[in-house]
Design a protein around this motif. Structure first.
Motif, PDB file in Angstrom:
ATOM      1  N   ALA A  18     125.717 122.041  58.591  1.00  0.00           N
ATOM      2  CA  ALA A  18     126.112 123.458  58.621  1.00  0.00           C
ATOM      3  C   ALA A  18     125.165 124.338  57.800  1.00  0.00           C
ATOM      4  CB  ALA A  18     127.537 123.587  58.070  1.00  0.00           C
ATOM      5  N   PRO A  19     125.020 125.610  58.224  1.00  0.00           N
ATOM      6  CA  PRO A  19     124.171 126.523  57.462  1.00  0.00           C
ATOM      7  C   PRO A  19     124.804 126.874  56.129  1.00  0.00           C
ATOM      8  CG  PRO A  19     125.371 127.727  59.164  1.00  0.00           C
ATOM      9  CD  PRO A  19     125.682 126.275  59.365  1.00  0.00           C
ATOM     10  N   MET A  20     124.009 126.848  55.055  1.00  0.00           N
ATOM     11  CA  MET A  20     124.553 127.178  53.728  1.00  0.00           C
ATOM     12  C   MET A  20     123.617 128.130  53.000  1.00  0.00           C
ATOM     13  SD  MET A  20     126.186 123.560  52.502  1.00  0.00           S
ATOM     14  CE  MET A  20     124.887 122.511  53.128  1.00  0.00           C
ATOM     15  N   PHE A  21     124.210 129.240  52.588  1.00  0.00           N
ATOM     16  CA  PHE A  21     123.494 130.285  51.863  1.00  0.00           C
ATOM     17  C   PHE A  21     122.869 129.681  50.602  1.00  0.00           C
ATOM     18  CE2 PHE A  21     123.809 134.496  49.451  1.00  0.00           C
ATOM     19  CZ  PHE A  21     122.705 135.027  50.086  1.00  0.00           C
ATOM     20  N   ASN A  73     121.901 130.794  61.518  1.00  0.00           N
ATOM     21  CA  ASN A  73     123.147 131.530  61.298  1.00  0.00           C
ATOM     22  C   ASN A  73     122.820 132.999  61.048  1.00  0.00           C
ATOM     23  OD1 ASN A  73     125.149 131.980  58.392  1.00  0.00           O
ATOM     24  ND2 ASN A  73     125.931 132.090  60.470  1.00  0.00           N
ATOM     25  N   SER A 101     128.589 134.564  62.170  1.00  0.00           N
ATOM     26  CA  SER A 101     129.702 134.584  61.220  1.00  0.00           C
ATOM     27  C   SER A 101     130.213 136.003  61.083  1.00  0.00           C
ATOM     28  CB  SER A 101     129.258 134.154  59.826  1.00  0.00           C
ATOM     29  OG  SER A 101     128.690 132.895  59.866  1.00  0.00           O
ATOM     30  N   ASP A 122     131.912 131.202  64.036  1.00  0.00           N
ATOM     31  CA  ASP A 122     132.812 130.755  62.956  1.00  0.00           C
ATOM     32  C   ASP A 122     134.152 131.465  63.015  1.00  0.00           C
ATOM     33  OD1 ASP A 122     131.281 129.102  61.381  1.00  0.00           O
ATOM     34  OD2 ASP A 122     130.977 130.550  59.777  1.00  0.00           O
ATOM     35  N   ALA A 147     137.328 123.976  53.313  1.00  0.00           N
ATOM     36  CA  ALA A 147     135.890 123.978  53.638  1.00  0.00           C
ATOM     37  C   ALA A 147     135.092 124.675  52.539  1.00  0.00           C
ATOM     38  CB  ALA A 147     135.659 124.699  54.966  1.00  0.00           C
ATOM     39  N   GLY A 148     133.829 124.315  52.404  1.00  0.00           N
ATOM     40  CA  GLY A 148     132.936 125.028  51.501  1.00  0.00           C
ATOM     41  C   GLY A 148     132.625 126.410  52.063  1.00  0.00           C
ATOM     42  N   SER A 174     135.267 122.140  61.161  1.00  0.00           N
ATOM     43  CA  SER A 174     134.649 122.310  59.841  1.00  0.00           C
ATOM     44  C   SER A 174     135.695 122.241  58.742  1.00  0.00           C
ATOM     45  CB  SER A 174     133.956 123.681  59.834  1.00  0.00           C
ATOM     46  OG  SER A 174     133.689 124.100  58.526  1.00  0.00           O
ATOM     47  N   CYS A 176     135.768 119.770  54.855  1.00  0.00           N
ATOM     48  CA  CYS A 176     136.005 118.496  54.154  1.00  0.00           C
ATOM     49  C   CYS A 176     135.573 117.269  54.950  1.00  0.00           C
ATOM     50  CB  CYS A 176     137.471 118.336  53.764  1.00  0.00           C
ATOM     51  SG  CYS A 176     138.175 119.738  52.924  1.00  0.00           S
ATOM     52  N   TYR A 195     131.201 119.485  61.665  1.00  0.00           N
ATOM     53  CA  TYR A 195     130.339 120.479  61.000  1.00  0.00           C
ATOM     54  C   TYR A 195     130.389 120.180  59.516  1.00  0.00           C
ATOM     55  CZ  TYR A 195     128.753 125.491  61.116  1.00  0.00           C
ATOM     56  OH  TYR A 195     128.072 126.695  61.076  1.00  0.00           O
ATOM     57  N   GLY A 197     129.071 120.681  55.674  1.00  0.00           N
ATOM     58  CA  GLY A 197     128.323 121.494  54.729  1.00  0.00           C
ATOM     59  C   GLY A 197     128.124 120.766  53.412  1.00  0.00           C
ATOM     60  N   THR A 198     129.194 120.749  52.602  1.00  0.00           N
ATOM     61  CA  THR A 198     129.127 120.200  51.241  1.00  0.00           C
ATOM     62  C   THR A 198     128.374 118.866  51.161  1.00  0.00           C
ATOM     63  OG1 THR A 198     131.161 121.344  50.629  1.00  0.00           O
ATOM     64  CG2 THR A 198     130.591 119.408  49.320  1.00  0.00           C
ATOM     65  N   TYR A 212     123.619 121.758  40.213  1.00  0.00           N
ATOM     66  CA  TYR A 212     124.625 122.022  41.262  1.00  0.00           C
ATOM     67  C   TYR A 212     125.051 120.681  41.882  1.00  0.00           C
ATOM     68  CZ  TYR A 212     126.197 124.903  45.402  1.00  0.00           C
ATOM     69  OH  TYR A 212     126.888 125.539  46.401  1.00  0.00           O
TER      70      TYR A 212
HETATM   71  C1  LIG Z   1     127.147 126.614  49.383  1.00  0.00           C
HETATM   72  C2  LIG Z   1     127.628 126.992  50.736  1.00  0.00           C
HETATM   73  C3  LIG Z   1     127.073 128.075  51.366  1.00  0.00           C
HETATM   74  C4  LIG Z   1     127.503 128.452  52.648  1.00  0.00           C
HETATM   75  N1  LIG Z   1     126.895 129.496  53.279  1.00  0.00           N
HETATM   76  C5  LIG Z   1     127.217 129.790  54.554  1.00  0.00           C
HETATM   77  C6  LIG Z   1     126.494 130.786  55.257  1.00  0.00           C
HETATM   78  O1  LIG Z   1     125.575 131.422  54.748  1.00  0.00           O
HETATM   79  N2  LIG Z   1     126.863 131.037  56.535  1.00  0.00           N
HETATM   80  C7  LIG Z   1     127.869 130.343  57.148  1.00  0.00           C
HETATM   81  O2  LIG Z   1     128.144 130.586  58.323  1.00  0.00           O
HETATM   82  N3  LIG Z   1     128.574 129.383  56.502  1.00  0.00           N
HETATM   83  C8  LIG Z   1     128.242 129.091  55.231  1.00  0.00           C
HETATM   84  N4  LIG Z   1     128.917 128.079  54.575  1.00  0.00           N
HETATM   85  C9  LIG Z   1     129.970 127.339  55.280  1.00  0.00           C
HETATM   86  C10 LIG Z   1     129.386 126.112  55.990  1.00  0.00           C
HETATM   87  O3  LIG Z   1     128.538 126.525  57.026  1.00  0.00           O
HETATM   88  C11 LIG Z   1     130.501 125.190  56.545  1.00  0.00           C
HETATM   89  O4  LIG Z   1     131.427 125.918  57.325  1.00  0.00           O
HETATM   90  C12 LIG Z   1     131.280 124.487  55.449  1.00  0.00           C
HETATM   91  O5  LIG Z   1     130.425 124.105  54.391  1.00  0.00           O
HETATM   92  C13 LIG Z   1     131.965 123.250  55.998  1.00  0.00           C
HETATM   93  O6  LIG Z   1     132.876 122.724  55.090  1.00  0.00           O
HETATM   94  P1  LIG Z   1     132.498 121.538  54.053  1.00  0.00           P
HETATM   95  O7  LIG Z   1     131.620 122.184  53.019  1.00  0.00           O
HETATM   96  O8  LIG Z   1     133.814 121.161  53.514  1.00  0.00           O
HETATM   97  O9  LIG Z   1     131.788 120.475  54.812  1.00  0.00           O
HETATM   98  C14 LIG Z   1     128.529 127.716  53.287  1.00  0.00           C
HETATM   99  C15 LIG Z   1     129.084 126.606  52.627  1.00  0.00           C
HETATM  100  C16 LIG Z   1     128.645 126.238  51.370  1.00  0.00           C
HETATM  101  C17 LIG Z   1     129.243 125.027  50.718  1.00  0.00           C
END
Ligand SMILES: Cc1cc2nc3c(=O)[nH]c(=O)nc-3n(C[C@H](O)[C@H](O)[C@H](O)COP(=O)(O)O)c2cc1C
Length: 309
Positions: A18-21, A73, A101, A122, A147-148, A174, A176, A195, A197-198, A212
């Motif tokens: 998944a995309p993460m900022f 994203n 999103s 999303d 979810a994160g 998405s 956990c 999906y 992320g974490t 982190y």
């Molecule tokens: C640090 C972090 C940054 C995130 N940034 C974005 C983002 O920029 N755009 C987005 O669509 N989702 C973002 N997410 C959500 C993830 O894309 C995803 O939905 C989520 O991490 C999934 O849950 P999980 O972390 O429990 O696996 C972010 C999640 C984390 C943990």
């Protein structure tokens, strides 16, 4: 219900990293795609549209036809002044998968469809899922409890079933999902993709600082705080990180309206992660993580067969 044909080449597991900022960049995307899962990053992880375009060049140069496809994203929000320029670059580069999103906009969906790309959106609620389906998206990412990042509060058991009742496109689950067994469970629920992320924060290719990653190793589900105070919309953060930034998790400030300018500062200092942290026990190269997820996925399937087959 299926994985679209355009996303099948090179795919070894039904997984999207998944995309993460501030966490996912080209290194993680390339490693994910080369390992056989879809790699993605937020366009806003680059400071400018030109920088975003350069990352796309870098990713396209590194990937071949046998690698899994990649995605970006885009945040559809009034405070994202770059959106139109980023959409143009996305169309020029013919990005295979666009993840939107916050807002689901038909014009954006049409622009991506014009070159054969796909749009996944999303959502955290049934109402948003219905609105996105009306905008013509190809897939719905159901961001469930724990979810994160910006997370929902629905149980996946409830939301997948409700969405499946009206939506025939791709369903991406998405929240956990950290192990191969979790991925198998998402498939059993009826999702087409898991999906994650974490789990991908703790890879060697992620841009997260070492401290982190260490905090993730030291956290459990109970160490995650769900609050709108940091971002304006509810999101999950590591409680230890709130405390490290002088915040009292039991007495957080009032949420201000979300603004992307503020987000950059907020997420740099206060670290987000989902309740799946308790399953994350290491930091390892993406290729090793994906190989392990694959083994665990296979074990979960054969275990199920043994018990119920
Ligand atoms: C640090 C972090 C940054 C995130 N940034 C974005 C983002 O920029 N755009 C987005 O669509 N989702 C973002 N997410 C959500 C993830 O894309 C995803 O939905 C989520 O991490 C999934 O849950 P999980 O972390 O429990 O696996 C972010 C999640 C984390 C943990």
């Amino acid at each position: 219900m299926a994985i679209p044909a355009a996303l099948q080449p090179g795919l070894k597991l039904p997984v999207i990293a998944a995309p993460m900022f501030l966490v996912s960049g080209p290194e993680l995307v390339i490693a994910a795609c080369k390992s056989g899962v879809i790699g993605t990053f937020p366009a806003l992880n680059q400071r400018t549209t030109e920088g975003y375009s350069e990352w796309l060049d870098q990713i396209k140069a590194a990937l071949g036809p046998d690698d899994a496809r990649y995605g970006v994203n885009l945040i559809v929000h009034p405070t994202n002044s770059r959106l139109m320029a980023d959409v143009q670059v996305t169309v020029q580069h013919q990005v295979p998968l666009v993840i939107t999103s916050l807002g689901a906009v038909k014009d954006l969906v049409d622009a991506v469809h014009s070159y054969g790309g796909l749009v996944f959106h999303d959502v955290t609620t049934l109402r948003h899922a219905q609105k996105a389906a009306e905008a013509g998206v190809d897939g719905l990412i159901l961001v469930c409890a724990g979810a994160g990042g910006h997370a929902g509060v629905r149980s996946p058991f409830a939301l997948v079933d409700e969405v499946r009742q009206f939506f025939t496109g791709t369903i991406i689950l998405s929240g956990c999902i950290s192990t191969g067994r979790d991925i198998a469970t998402a498939m059993m629920l009826g999702a087409d993709f898991a999906y994650l992320g974490t789990r991908f924060i703790n890879t060697t290719e992620s841009m997260a600082p070492d401290a982190y990653k260490q905090m993730i190793l030291e956290s459990h589900a109970a160490d995650i705080t769900y609050t709108p105070a940091i971002s304006g919309v509810p999101a999950n953060f590591m409680t230890k990180s709130l405390i490290a930034n002088g915040l009292d998790p039991k007495n957080l400030p009032e949420a201000k309206a979300m603004s992307l300018e503020h987000e950059a500062r907020a997420w740099k200092d206060v670290w987000s992660a989902g309740q799946g942290v308790g399953s994350v026990k290491d930091v390892l190269p993406t290729a090793e993580l994906v190989a392990r997820l694959g083994r665990e996925f296979d074990e979960a399937k054969s275990d199920f067969e043994k018990r119920f087959g």
